[in-house]
Enzyme design. Structure first.
Site, PDB file in Angstrom:
ATOM      1  CE1 TYR A   1      29.298  38.584  15.330  1.00  0.00           C
ATOM      2  CE2 TYR A   1      28.252  39.847  17.089  1.00  0.00           C
ATOM      3  CZ  TYR A   1      28.660  38.629  16.558  1.00  0.00           C
ATOM      4  OH  TYR A   1      28.414  37.464  17.249  1.00  0.00           O
ATOM      5  CB  THR A  61      24.994  36.886  18.938  1.00  0.00           C
ATOM      6  OG1 THR A  61      25.223  37.882  19.922  1.00  0.00           O
ATOM      7  CG2 THR A  61      24.713  37.599  17.615  1.00  0.00           C
ATOM      8  CD  GLU A 101      26.960  41.909  20.042  1.00  0.00           C
ATOM      9  OE1 GLU A 101      27.046  42.676  19.082  1.00  0.00           O
ATOM     10  OE2 GLU A 101      27.908  41.638  20.791  1.00  0.00           O
TER      11      GLU A 101
HETATM   12  P1  NAD Z   1      35.840  33.140  17.266  1.00  0.00           P
HETATM   13  O1  NAD Z   1      36.115  34.381  16.494  1.00  0.00           O
HETATM   14  O2  NAD Z   1      36.664  32.804  18.446  1.00  0.00           O
HETATM   15  O3  NAD Z   1      35.932  31.887  16.278  1.00  0.00           O
HETATM   16  C1  NAD Z   1      35.408  31.902  14.977  1.00  0.00           C
HETATM   17  C2  NAD Z   1      35.976  30.690  14.228  1.00  0.00           C
HETATM   18  O4  NAD Z   1      35.391  30.686  12.909  1.00  0.00           O
HETATM   19  C3  NAD Z   1      37.494  30.758  14.024  1.00  0.00           C
HETATM   20  O5  NAD Z   1      38.064  29.497  14.268  1.00  0.00           O
HETATM   21  C4  NAD Z   1      37.654  31.135  12.552  1.00  0.00           C
HETATM   22  O6  NAD Z   1      38.834  30.634  11.955  1.00  0.00           O
HETATM   23  C5  NAD Z   1      36.413  30.482  11.944  1.00  0.00           C
HETATM   24  N1  NAD Z   1      35.989  31.128  10.687  1.00  0.00           N
HETATM   25  C6  NAD Z   1      35.862  32.464  10.451  1.00  0.00           C
HETATM   26  N2  NAD Z   1      35.474  32.658   9.176  1.00  0.00           N
HETATM   27  C7  NAD Z   1      35.337  31.423   8.614  1.00  0.00           C
HETATM   28  C8  NAD Z   1      34.948  30.978   7.327  1.00  0.00           C
HETATM   29  N3  NAD Z   1      34.642  31.849   6.351  1.00  0.00           N
HETATM   30  N4  NAD Z   1      34.897  29.650   7.078  1.00  0.00           N
HETATM   31  C9  NAD Z   1      35.238  28.755   8.053  1.00  0.00           C
HETATM   32  N5  NAD Z   1      35.637  29.128   9.279  1.00  0.00           N
HETATM   33  C10 NAD Z   1      35.678  30.453   9.569  1.00  0.00           C
HETATM   34  O7  NAD Z   1      34.297  33.220  17.621  1.00  0.00           O
HETATM   35  P2  NAD Z   1      33.516  32.679  18.916  1.00  0.00           P
HETATM   36  O8  NAD Z   1      33.552  33.713  19.968  1.00  0.00           O
HETATM   37  O9  NAD Z   1      33.958  31.290  19.199  1.00  0.00           O
HETATM   38  O10 NAD Z   1      32.027  32.649  18.336  1.00  0.00           O
HETATM   39  C11 NAD Z   1      31.526  31.505  17.675  1.00  0.00           C
HETATM   40  C12 NAD Z   1      30.105  31.777  17.236  1.00  0.00           C
HETATM   41  O11 NAD Z   1      29.293  32.081  18.348  1.00  0.00           O
HETATM   42  C13 NAD Z   1      29.960  32.964  16.279  1.00  0.00           C
HETATM   43  O12 NAD Z   1      29.004  32.633  15.318  1.00  0.00           O
HETATM   44  C14 NAD Z   1      29.474  34.094  17.170  1.00  0.00           C
HETATM   45  O13 NAD Z   1      28.689  34.996  16.429  1.00  0.00           O
HETATM   46  C15 NAD Z   1      28.635  33.325  18.175  1.00  0.00           C
HETATM   47  N6  NAD Z   1      28.509  33.922  19.527  1.00  0.00           N
HETATM   48  C16 NAD Z   1      29.624  34.290  20.220  1.00  0.00           C
HETATM   49  C17 NAD Z   1      29.485  34.768  21.522  1.00  0.00           C
HETATM   50  C18 NAD Z   1      30.682  35.177  22.353  1.00  0.00           C
HETATM   51  O14 NAD Z   1      30.501  35.727  23.440  1.00  0.00           O
HETATM   52  N7  NAD Z   1      31.912  34.938  21.915  1.00  0.00           N
HETATM   53  C19 NAD Z   1      28.213  34.864  22.100  1.00  0.00           C
HETATM   54  C20 NAD Z   1      27.089  34.492  21.343  1.00  0.00           C
HETATM   55  C21 NAD Z   1      27.270  34.005  20.061  1.00  0.00           C
HETATM   56  O1  DAU Z   2      26.555  39.214  23.368  1.00  0.00           O
HETATM   57  C1  DAU Z   2      27.168  38.257  22.569  1.00  0.00           C
HETATM   58  C2  DAU Z   2      28.355  38.861  21.859  1.00  0.00           C
HETATM   59  O2  DAU Z   2      29.343  39.077  22.848  1.00  0.00           O
HETATM   60  C3  DAU Z   2      28.886  37.987  20.734  1.00  0.00           C
HETATM   61  O3  DAU Z   2      27.911  37.889  19.726  1.00  0.00           O
HETATM   62  C4  DAU Z   2      30.179  38.571  20.150  1.00  0.00           C
HETATM   63  O4  DAU Z   2      30.720  37.674  19.203  1.00  0.00           O
HETATM   64  C5  DAU Z   2      31.164  38.757  21.289  1.00  0.00           C
HETATM   65  O5  DAU Z   2      32.344  39.358  20.787  1.00  0.00           O
HETATM   66  C6  DAU Z   2      30.562  39.624  22.400  1.00  0.00           C
HETATM   67  O6  DAU Z   2      30.354  40.986  21.937  1.00  0.00           O
HETATM   68  P1  DAU Z   2      30.707  42.258  22.863  1.00  0.00           P
HETATM   69  O7  DAU Z   2      30.924  43.410  21.984  1.00  0.00           O
HETATM   70  O8  DAU Z   2      29.735  42.386  23.978  1.00  0.00           O
HETATM   71  O9  DAU Z   2      32.102  41.702  23.506  1.00  0.00           O
HETATM   72  P2  DAU Z   2      33.517  42.404  23.766  1.00  0.00           P
HETATM   73  O10 DAU Z   2      34.323  41.447  24.566  1.00  0.00           O
HETATM   74  O11 DAU Z   2      34.109  42.961  22.518  1.00  0.00           O
HETATM   75  O12 DAU Z   2      33.132  43.646  24.696  1.00  0.00           O
HETATM   76  C7  DAU Z   2      32.439  43.468  25.907  1.00  0.00           C
HETATM   77  C8  DAU Z   2      32.188  44.848  26.495  1.00  0.00           C
HETATM   78  O13 DAU Z   2      33.445  45.410  26.887  1.00  0.00           O
HETATM   79  C9  DAU Z   2      31.591  45.834  25.503  1.00  0.00           C
HETATM   80  O14 DAU Z   2      30.677  46.680  26.184  1.00  0.00           O
HETATM   81  C10 DAU Z   2      32.783  46.638  25.016  1.00  0.00           C
HETATM   82  C11 DAU Z   2      33.700  46.655  26.220  1.00  0.00           C
HETATM   83  N1  DAU Z   2      35.155  46.692  25.913  1.00  0.00           N
HETATM   84  C12 DAU Z   2      35.664  45.769  25.067  1.00  0.00           C
HETATM   85  C13 DAU Z   2      36.995  45.763  24.746  1.00  0.00           C
HETATM   86  C14 DAU Z   2      37.569  44.755  23.780  1.00  0.00           C
HETATM   87  C15 DAU Z   2      35.971  47.631  26.523  1.00  0.00           C
HETATM   88  O15 DAU Z   2      35.509  48.468  27.338  1.00  0.00           O
HETATM   89  N2  DAU Z   2      37.300  47.626  26.215  1.00  0.00           N
HETATM   90  C16 DAU Z   2      37.857  46.749  25.341  1.00  0.00           C
HETATM   91  O16 DAU Z   2      39.090  46.837  25.086  1.00  0.00           O
END
Ligand code: NAD
Ligand code: DAU
Length: 339
Positions: free
Chosen positions: A153, A125, A127
């Site tokens: 995280y 990520t 982050e």
């Molecule tokens: P998510 O929380 O929607 O999904 C995570 C999945 O991993 C779930 O299906 C959960 O059951 C599984 N999981 C959790 N712990 C586990 C374990 N111990 N063993 C096996 N499975 C397990 O997450 P996401 O948003 O799809 O993110 C996926 C990946 O991408 C993560 O590594 C996250 O850090 C990364 N990422 C997410 C974002 C974003 O914006 N969502 C952006 C950049 C990177």
């Molecule tokens: O940048 C990549 C990351 O993006 C991933 O690595 C993480 O897994 C993913 O969860 C996401 O992290 P953020 O913290 O940026 O996402 P989130 O959707 O939680 O929040 C986005 C922005 O919105 C952040 O500045 C916090 C704000 N927020 C979030 C929530 C849930 C609010 O203001 N209100 C809310 O209720």
């Protein structure tokens, strides 16, 4: 080609499975997922009984089970999406983040070392780079930006990245890492900003914006992220980090207002609440390297992607209504009750 996809019952992992089945119908995909609160087998219903797809319930941190799966499945490639992914939950309780994101990654790397793979890809990520100031719009994260984490995280994700580098250098495990910005699209768990605001707005509930809503995120449609990972698997170089971003910076408050407008809901639902602890101000990826090296560019414009996403949540209410009516209620109360 057989790919082991961990975390494939979550948001990005499931979208990756759909993308890969469409793009490479000849590949065999094995999805491994622990099915935590964020994993949902309903998401995978359309592929569950299809040929060239297998689902295995397992914990990436469970060494014996993981070794057993590598022994029977013999994957050529591993793509690790499995993680605890929500920053707010990591602030509430960091332990499971270290267990899954760091130790789970270590188990997968050990399995790759022991059984041999063509590639291990770590889905990381942006982050891990910390944040950028709002008053320096000229600054972007590049692959050379030092790691500088803020939340438990992001610290756990950065630790996993460092372990990956160590296994590449010390043991020669062929590793690639991608660091992507915020994704949005179908099947995102409604604890994250965009689906949470859509679900609350549709229920005429308050829209909880942290602080002043001025934090900036760089939004990317999830399919574009999947396409980038596919390219990295095909053409990426072992040992390389690739930043993936949408060049689409937006303030949180503007996203929430846009959702109100699209759903014809009043902005009076917006409620400013206590800020997230250690809240990162701005994320912005410079994706020049992956563009130059692999030819990747984001294809979905935010204006189109957000409309598609809102449409998906409107058309698939049963998917998320089940989630928000269950254990999620307790989570919501803990997180927002006294905020
Ligand atoms: P998510 O929380 O929607 O999904 C995570 C999945 O991993 C779930 O299906 C959960 O059951 C599984 N999981 C959790 N712990 C586990 C374990 N111990 N063993 C096996 N499975 C397990 O997450 P996401 O948003 O799809 O993110 C996926 C990946 O991408 C993560 O590594 C996250 O850090 C990364 N990422 C997410 C974002 C974003 O914006 N969502 C952006 C950049 C990177
Ligand atoms: O940048 C990549 C990351 O993006 C991933 O690595 C993480 O897994 C993913 O969860 C996401 O992290 P953020 O913290 O940026 O996402 P989130 O959707 O939680 O929040 C986005 C922005 O919105 C952040 O500045 C916090 C704000 N927020 C979030 C929530 C849930 C609010 O203001 N209100 C809310 O209720």
């Amino acid at each position: 080609m057989k790919i082991l996809i961990t975390g494939g019952a979550g948001f990005i992992g499931s979208n990756f499975i759909f993308y890969m089945r469409e793009t490479h119908p000849d590949y065999e995909l094995v999805c491994l997922d622990k099915l935590t609160y964020a994993g949902n087998l309903e998401t995978l219903a359309a592929v569950m009984d299809k040929p060239k797809f297998t689902f295995i319930r397992a914990d990436i941190a469970g060494r014996d089970a993981i070794y057993g799966i590598f022994e029977t499945e013999k994957p050529d490639v591993v793509v690790n999406f499995a993680a605890e992914s929500h920053v707010d939950r990591s602030i509430e309780n960091p332990s499971i983040f270290l267990q899954t994101n760091v130790l789970g990654t270590q188990v997968l790397l050990d399995a790759c070392r022991r059984y041999g793979v063509r590639r291990y890809h770590q889905v990381s990520t942006d982050e891990v780079y910390g944040d950028l100031p709002l008053d320096r719009p000229d600054l972007f994260f590049t692959e050379q930006t030092p790691l500088h984490t803020s939340s438990p995280y992001s610290a756990s994700k950065a630790s996993a990245d460092l372990l990956c580098n160590a296994y590449q250098r010390t043991y020669g495990v062929p590793i690639t890492i991608s660091r992507c910005s915020n994704n949005y699209g179908p099947y995102q768990f409604p604890e994250k900003l965009i689906p949470l605001m859509i679900a609350n707005a549709l229920a005429d509930k308050p829209l909880p914006v942290y602080g002043e809503g001025l934090n900036v995120r760089d939004w990317l449609y999830v399919e574009d992220h999947c396409a980038a990972i596919d390219l990295i698997l095909e053409k990426g170089k072992a040992g390389q980090v690739y930043n993936i971003g949408g060049r689409n910076e937006m303030k949180n408050i503007d996203i929430v207002k846009l959702i109100c407008k699209a759903l014809d809901k009043p902005e009076s639902l917006i409620t400013y609440v206590t800020d997230r602890k250690g809240h990162d101000m701005r994320y912005a990826i410079d994706p020049a390297f992956i563009h130059r090296e692999l030819g990747w560019l984001p294809e979905t414009k935010f204006a189109d992607g957000i409309q598609k996403t809102i449409r998906w949540y409107l058309d698939n209410k049963s998917w998320w209504e089940k989630i928000v009516s269950g254990e999620y209620q307790n989570y919501y109360e803990r997180m927002y009750g006294n905020r």
